[in-house]
Each structure stands twice: as C-alpha cells, then as structure tokens.
Scaffold this motif. Sequence first.
Motif, mmCIF file in Angstrom:
data_model
loop_
_atom_site.group_PDB
_atom_site.id
_atom_site.type_symbol
_atom_site.label_atom_id
_atom_site.label_comp_id
_atom_site.label_asym_id
_atom_site.label_seq_id
_atom_site.Cartn_x
_atom_site.Cartn_y
_atom_site.Cartn_z
ATOM 1 N N HIS A 133 6.957 -0.046 -4.788
ATOM 2 C CA HIS A 133 6.911 -1.458 -5.166
ATOM 3 C C HIS A 133 5.471 -1.989 -5.033
ATOM 4 N N ILE A 134 4.851 -1.687 -3.906
ATOM 5 C CA ILE A 134 3.491 -2.182 -3.650
ATOM 6 C C ILE A 134 2.549 -1.696 -4.748
ATOM 7 N N TRP A 135 2.647 -0.404 -5.073
ATOM 8 C CA TRP A 135 1.688 0.148 -6.038
ATOM 9 C C TRP A 135 1.995 -0.243 -7.463
ATOM 10 N N THR A 136 3.273 -0.496 -7.774
ATOM 11 C CA THR A 136 3.584 -1.004 -9.127
ATOM 12 C C THR A 136 2.949 -2.382 -9.254
ATOM 13 N N HIS A 137 3.046 -3.159 -8.211
ATOM 14 C CA HIS A 137 2.463 -4.506 -8.242
ATOM 15 C C HIS A 137 0.945 -4.426 -8.444
ATOM 16 N N ILE A 138 0.303 -3.510 -7.712
ATOM 17 C CA ILE A 138 -1.166 -3.431 -7.799
ATOM 18 C C ILE A 138 -1.613 -2.916 -9.165
ATOM 19 N N GLU A 139 -0.883 -1.933 -9.680
ATOM 20 C CA GLU A 139 -1.349 -1.274 -10.908
ATOM 21 C C GLU A 139 -1.020 -2.035 -12.178
ATOM 22 N N THR A 140 -0.061 -2.950 -12.094
ATOM 23 C CA THR A 140 0.269 -3.685 -13.315
ATOM 24 C C THR A 140 -0.465 -5.022 -13.326
ATOM 25 N N GLY A 141 -0.276 -5.742 -14.385
ATOM 26 C CA GLY A 141 -0.984 -7.011 -14.550
ATOM 27 C C GLY A 141 -0.572 -8.067 -13.555
ATOM 28 N N ALA A 142 0.487 -7.776 -12.760
ATOM 29 C CA ALA A 142 0.933 -8.772 -11.784
ATOM 30 C C ALA A 142 -0.196 -9.149 -10.834
ATOM 31 N N SER A 143 -1.179 -8.241 -10.662
ATOM 32 C CA SER A 143 -2.279 -8.588 -9.751
ATOM 33 C C SER A 143 -3.620 -8.405 -10.446
ATOM 34 N N HIS A 165 -7.877 -4.720 -4.104
ATOM 35 C CA HIS A 165 -6.954 -4.438 -2.995
ATOM 36 C C HIS A 165 -7.494 -3.346 -2.093
ATOM 37 N N LEU A 166 -7.090 -3.459 -0.851
ATOM 38 C CA LEU A 166 -7.337 -2.373 0.097
ATOM 39 C C LEU A 166 -6.011 -2.142 0.825
ATOM 40 N N VAL A 167 -5.461 -0.941 0.647
ATOM 41 C CA VAL A 167 -4.155 -0.639 1.258
ATOM 42 C C VAL A 167 -4.354 0.450 2.304
ATOM 43 N N SER A 168 -3.907 0.194 3.505
ATOM 44 C CA SER A 168 -4.036 1.228 4.538
ATOM 45 C C SER A 168 -2.726 1.328 5.305
ATOM 46 N N PRO A 211 -5.369 -0.994 19.469
ATOM 47 C CA PRO A 211 -6.699 -0.934 18.852
ATOM 48 C C PRO A 211 -7.084 0.424 18.262
ATOM 49 N N GLU A 212 -6.651 1.512 18.909
ATOM 50 C CA GLU A 212 -7.212 2.810 18.481
ATOM 51 C C GLU A 212 -6.365 3.574 17.490
ATOM 52 N N MET A 213 -5.333 2.950 16.933
ATOM 53 C CA MET A 213 -4.471 3.772 16.078
ATOM 54 C C MET A 213 -5.165 4.118 14.752
ATOM 55 N N THR A 214 -4.854 5.318 14.283
ATOM 56 C CA THR A 214 -5.485 5.808 13.056
ATOM 57 C C THR A 214 -5.013 4.976 11.872
ATOM 58 N N SER A 215 -5.971 4.620 11.008
ATOM 59 C CA SER A 215 -5.606 3.860 9.818
ATOM 60 C C SER A 215 -6.083 4.664 8.602
ATOM 61 N N VAL A 216 -5.140 5.010 7.743
ATOM 62 C CA VAL A 216 -5.477 5.848 6.577
ATOM 63 C C VAL A 216 -5.491 4.967 5.337
ATOM 64 N N VAL A 217 -6.624 5.011 4.600
ATOM 65 C CA VAL A 217 -6.704 4.219 3.368
ATOM 66 C C VAL A 217 -5.988 4.985 2.258
ATOM 67 N N CYS A 218 -5.102 4.308 1.541
ATOM 68 C CA CYS A 218 -4.317 4.985 0.484
ATOM 69 C C CYS A 218 -4.681 4.409 -0.875
ATOM 70 N N ARG A 219 -4.579 5.293 -1.887
ATOM 71 C CA ARG A 219 -4.886 4.861 -3.256
ATOM 72 C C ARG A 219 -3.684 4.958 -4.187
ATOM 73 N N SER A 220 -2.568 5.383 -3.653
ATOM 74 C CA SER A 220 -1.360 5.463 -4.478
ATOM 75 C C SER A 220 -0.136 5.551 -3.581
ATOM 76 N N ALA A 221 1.032 5.382 -4.204
ATOM 77 C CA ALA A 221 2.289 5.492 -3.440
ATOM 78 C C ALA A 221 2.440 6.915 -2.894
#
Length: 687
Positions: free
Chosen positions: A130-140, A145-148, A183-193
């Motif tokens: 859902h998140i990535w459909t929103h980002i990839e379509t004209g809805a946004s 965006h930065l998704v992690s 504070p120290e938890m790993t955060s992974v940047v994602c570019r797709s679902a």
Amino acid sequence: MSHRCLCVGAEEGHALARAAVAPPRCARAQRPPAAVTGPRPEVVRVYPERGAVQLYNPKGEDKLFTYDAAYDSTATTAAIYDEMVRPLVASVLDGFNGCVFAYGQTGTGKTHTMEGNAEDEGLVPRAFRHIWTHIETGASRDTTHLVSCSYVELYLEDVRDLLAKDCKKLTIRGQELSGFYIPEMTSVVCRSADDMVRAMRAGNRQRAAGRTDMNEHSSRSHAVFLVTVETQRRDTGTIRVGKLNLVDLAGSERQRKTGAGGERLREAARINQALSSLGNVIAALAENSPHVPYRDSKLTRILQDSLGGNSKTIMVANVGPAAYNYDETLTTLRYAHRAKAIKNKPVRNEDPKDAKLREYQAEIERLRALIQQRQAAALAVAAAPRPRRAPRRSAAPAVDVDRPDSEEANLESEHLAAESSIEEERGKTSELERRVLELEERLVRGGGGGKRLLDDLNESKLVLERRQHEITERKKREVEMQQKIDLEEETTAIVTNTFATLQQEVDHKTQRLKKCLSKYACIREEIVEQREAHDAERREQEALQAALIAELRRRLLLADSFVPEAGRALVMRLRYNDDTDQWELPPDSGAEPLTRRPLASAGRRRPICDVALAERAPRHRCENLLDLRPLPLPSTTRAYPPPQPRPAPPPDPPPQREHVPPSTRPSAAPRVRPSTAHHRLGATGVR
Ligand SMILES: Nc1ncnc2c1ncn2[C@@H]1O[C@H](COP(=O)(O)OP(=O)(O)OP(=O)(O)O)[C@@H](O)[C@H]1O
C-alpha cells in the motif's frame, strides 16, 4: 481456524467504545451453533454484519461483545486489510502515527494475521505494498519520500535488534512524560515493497520461536516492525513523518495446556508478565486512571504512544472457537472490549526536528558544495602554467648545453607530482559524487511510476481503490448504525412510550425494573466470573512461580557446588537496574567492582585462562564445570567424640551440685547450618 475481532482507535477524542454491548435479547434469541453440542464443541459465533461476537457459556448466561468489526474464520486477511487497516495506513502516509497489534491466546493465528503465507498475505506485507503504491503513483506527485524500517523483539527481558547481524541487545531510553525510544536500533532505508519484505524475512529468521503443545511454531517473543515514512512537498518544503508500528505479540498461554518446561517455561512466564502489564495499562487507560503503569514492562514502554498516546491504533484480537479454550477466549474478548474505551490523541507530525530527510538533504547540499569547490580548484590547477615536461631522450640525444640534467629531473618530478595530485583530486571528487548519488538514491520522488500511471489501467486501478474505500466506509457506518439502533431501540421504546392508564405505566416500570435487575444480575455474574478467572490466573501464576523456584533451586545448587564462596557472595549482592538493563552492584555494598572474566589463553581450550596459567593454582586450571568435582557439602552431623576416661575420684566428698535447667545448659557444639545461597533461599521462596 480462528475468529478475529477488531477495535479501532481513530480520530481525536473518538471513544473506542462506540458500540456498546447489544441488547441481551439478541444473544438469547439465537440458537447455539450445532457445533456446540458436537464432538468438538465450539462456543463462539460471530455476527460480522453487526460487529458482534457471541460466546456460549456452558455454565450460565451467554455473552455478547461488540467491536468495530468482527470477522469469522472464513474471512480473508485481504478483507480485514481493505476494510479496517487501509484507512489507518493512509493516515500514516499523511503524517500520523499508526499501530496495528495482534493479541490473543497462543496458536490462534496472530502471526498468520500479521505475516500471512503464500496463499493469504498478511497485514504487514499488504501495508508495505500500500505504502509503495501510494508513493509510485500520482497520489504523491511533487513529493520526495524517505522510507525506513526497523525490527525489534522483546525476548525474555531483552530488547533485541532483529535487523542487526549479531541481534544486539538494545536499551529503551526516555521518560514517561517525554516518551520512550530506542536510540540504537538499526534503521534500513528501503526503496520498494520488496526491500521491506526482505527486511521483515531477515528479521523473522532471527526471531525467537519454539514448539509447544499448542503451536508447532510458537512465537516466543513480542515483535515490533516499525516503518517510518517521511514525505516532503517540493513546493512548500514541509515534511510530514508518519510512523507505523506493526506488532505481533506472543500468545498468552497456560502452562498445563502448552506443556511448557525449562526454557519454554521461563519464556512463558515473561510473555504472560508482559501481557499482564499491557492489560493493566489498557485497564488504567479505559478507566481514565490518573496513573498509567507504562513503566511496568518494556512492552508497555515500547507501545506507550500506541496506547492512549499520539497514534491511531487497531487491536486485532484473535480467538479460538473451541469450548476447550472458553476461559482464554472470554479473557481475550474482555481485554479487547476494554481496549475499545481508550481514547487516543493522534496529531499530524509536521516538520519534526529529527526528520532524516532534512538531514540527508543538508548532507547532499554540503557534499555538492564541496564537489564544486574541488572542481573549481582542479580547474585552477589545470589552468596554471605547469612546468613543461622534458622531452624523452632519444636513442642518440642531442646535447643540451644550457639545461643541466638535474633541472630536467626536477621538472619531470614536479610534473609527475602535479599529475598525481590532480588524479588524487579527481578520485576524491568522484568518491564524493558517488556518496551524493547514494544519498540521492535513498530519497524517492513521488509519482516515480508516473509514466505508467498514464496507462488507463493504472488510472482505473486508482479509481477502483477509491470506490472500494468508499464502500468499506459505508459498510463501517452500517455496522455502527446497526449497533446504535440495537442500543437505542431499548431506551427509545421506554422513553417514547405514552401511558394510557396507570396500570400500563406500572407494567412498563415493572418491566424496566426487571431489565435493570437482569442487568444487575449479569454484572454480578460477571464480577464472580472475573474473580474466578482472576483466581485461576493466580493459581496458574503460583504454579509457574513454583516451577521457576524449583528451577532456581537447581541452579543455586549448581552455584553452591561449583562457584567459590567469595564469588557467590558477590553474585548475591547484584541488583538488576531496569533503566540501564544491567545487573549492578549497589554502591553501598563495599565490594570491588566486577571485573571481566579472563579471556581464554591463545591456542588453548576455553577453560584454561591466562590467570590460571600465571597463578599456577590448581583450582583455576580447569573451569569447565563438567570436569570439576563438586566441593564436599558441609556436614550437617557432628563427629562422634569418643568417651574420655573418667578421672580418678578425689579423696574429698564431692561438693553439692547446683541444678541447671536443661535450656541453659551449654551445648557441646552448636549445629552449624551451611550458609549457601540455596539454603538462604529457604522455604520462603523468591521474589
Ligand atoms: N485464519 C487462518 N487461516 C489459516 N491458517 C491459520 C489461520 N489462523 C491460524 N492458522 C494456522 O494456525 C497455526 C498457528 O498460527 P500462528 O502461529 O499464527 O498462531 P499465533 O497466535 O501466532 O501463535 P503463538 O502466539 O504461539 O505464536 C499456523 O499453522 C497458522 O498457519
């Protein structure tokens, strides 16, 4: 197969208890399902159209609970997502915090609901798509965006980072008023679902699971998958940050049903303890209590915002329909019903100070400026008159009388140095460019699939989605209305009744009184049941405690037999510090601070350490418990003293002996109780 009920906390000030318990007549008018009397009796019936769940009580009155939505075992996770979770994820994309958590008895399908399988995708991967459909379509469109994502689990008393290679332990920081954070938890940047699904699977491989009598793959930890979506509008530059917590709680369990023992037992004790703290927090919030015990467990600290804080929250309560699980099902339904009364206060997170997106953009700007500076400097160097490279000497060199050989060599080396510095500059600049590219790649421009969107197919997909959303909204309203009608039917009938005669009024009031009395009886019955449930839970806890004490005694016996006295005394003085997550020596204990265990001597087997080799003390040579012999336990009997030969009788008559009462007679040797940790534990038990 299990049934699933949902409670939703959505708008600000919105009471979760929108739907009160439907009139009891509904509950009694229904015949119990055939399965109630069958070989594997079932005691739960779900009414999805009115969001109600009926529980048949084999001993007394049936119970009816109403929720924002109720799904029976035939419902698909897709339906649950579209009807209930989709709007929540949409508001996360709009900058709100959201949380979905699955609660219920062990083996009732919480993990199935959250993660799903190949045939029926769970709520978590659906949220990713859902998140990535929103980002990839004209809805946004016109947005960046930065998704992690991060993934942590609460196992026993540790918070562990499931996305770190070594699954490192984490510390929860913060205060009740300012909020808790890790504070120290790993955060992974994602570019797709797919990136997010991969992260989830990688974390699941590290998650603690085990077999119990009730579930082949039982989750032994509470897991929280956190998705952060930062969105910046390119025209105004404002940033919105939405956080989505997807929580798969470990199931509540009874030891006699799961057959847990040893490590499983320890896990079960911790799981139940955390769930009980969660229950206390929910109860305190539902009753508007001035103190909410968030600090009581790490689980409630992690979920503080999701429970009565800045978040829209959905609780999915999974119940098993079998009569065998009646008590657990009743507890879960009550738990969820209570959760409905919680009022959350969601606020849109606009332009927060800690937005990563802004950090990245600032870094990109800085690197670009640096690249420009370097390029300008390189141009200046290139433009500056450089020493002409000396022509290579031919096989038969012409003799240059004006330029000596040393000057030529100097020119040559200067030239080479200039070239290498230019080369080095170029390398550094391209490294900076690579870093800029890498950072830019993390930021996703909204409407990236814009070209595809031009296709009619995608356009109609969006329209379809919108329509679907409208339909589900309408459906939700229908359920709400139905519940309201049920509730108000009773009261309006009473209020709007006009009485022709006094007798009518008396009849009516008698009828009302009867209803009140029946409600009163229901409440009393509920109190009795709750007391019974509480007693049962207490008995269960006592049994669990007894089992844990037995385990502790075993370990203490081991410690008493194998750990030297000095070390044991030190260990007994240790206290657990909740804030730092460490065992510590109290400052007033007067003991030396703990030193690290000496490392194994290189090239030798683990038990032999440098200290042992240096000291040459035979006791330190071998630290392997299996190779040690137990120290002899102190004797609890006295050695028999051989009788002394009587001295020869004195010549004078013996003096008169004074009578000594037996209690004041000095004993030969006081009986010494061994002062071991095991004995100190004694019959009083452990707290
Ligand atoms: N609605 C469902 N449809 C199909 N299979 C289901 C459903 N619910 C549960 N199951 C199956 O039941 C089994 C137990 O489910 P699951 O592991 O999700 O339970 P759980 O509540 O997470 O248990 P625990 O608390 O012990 O981790 C799994 O094999 C799962 O596939």
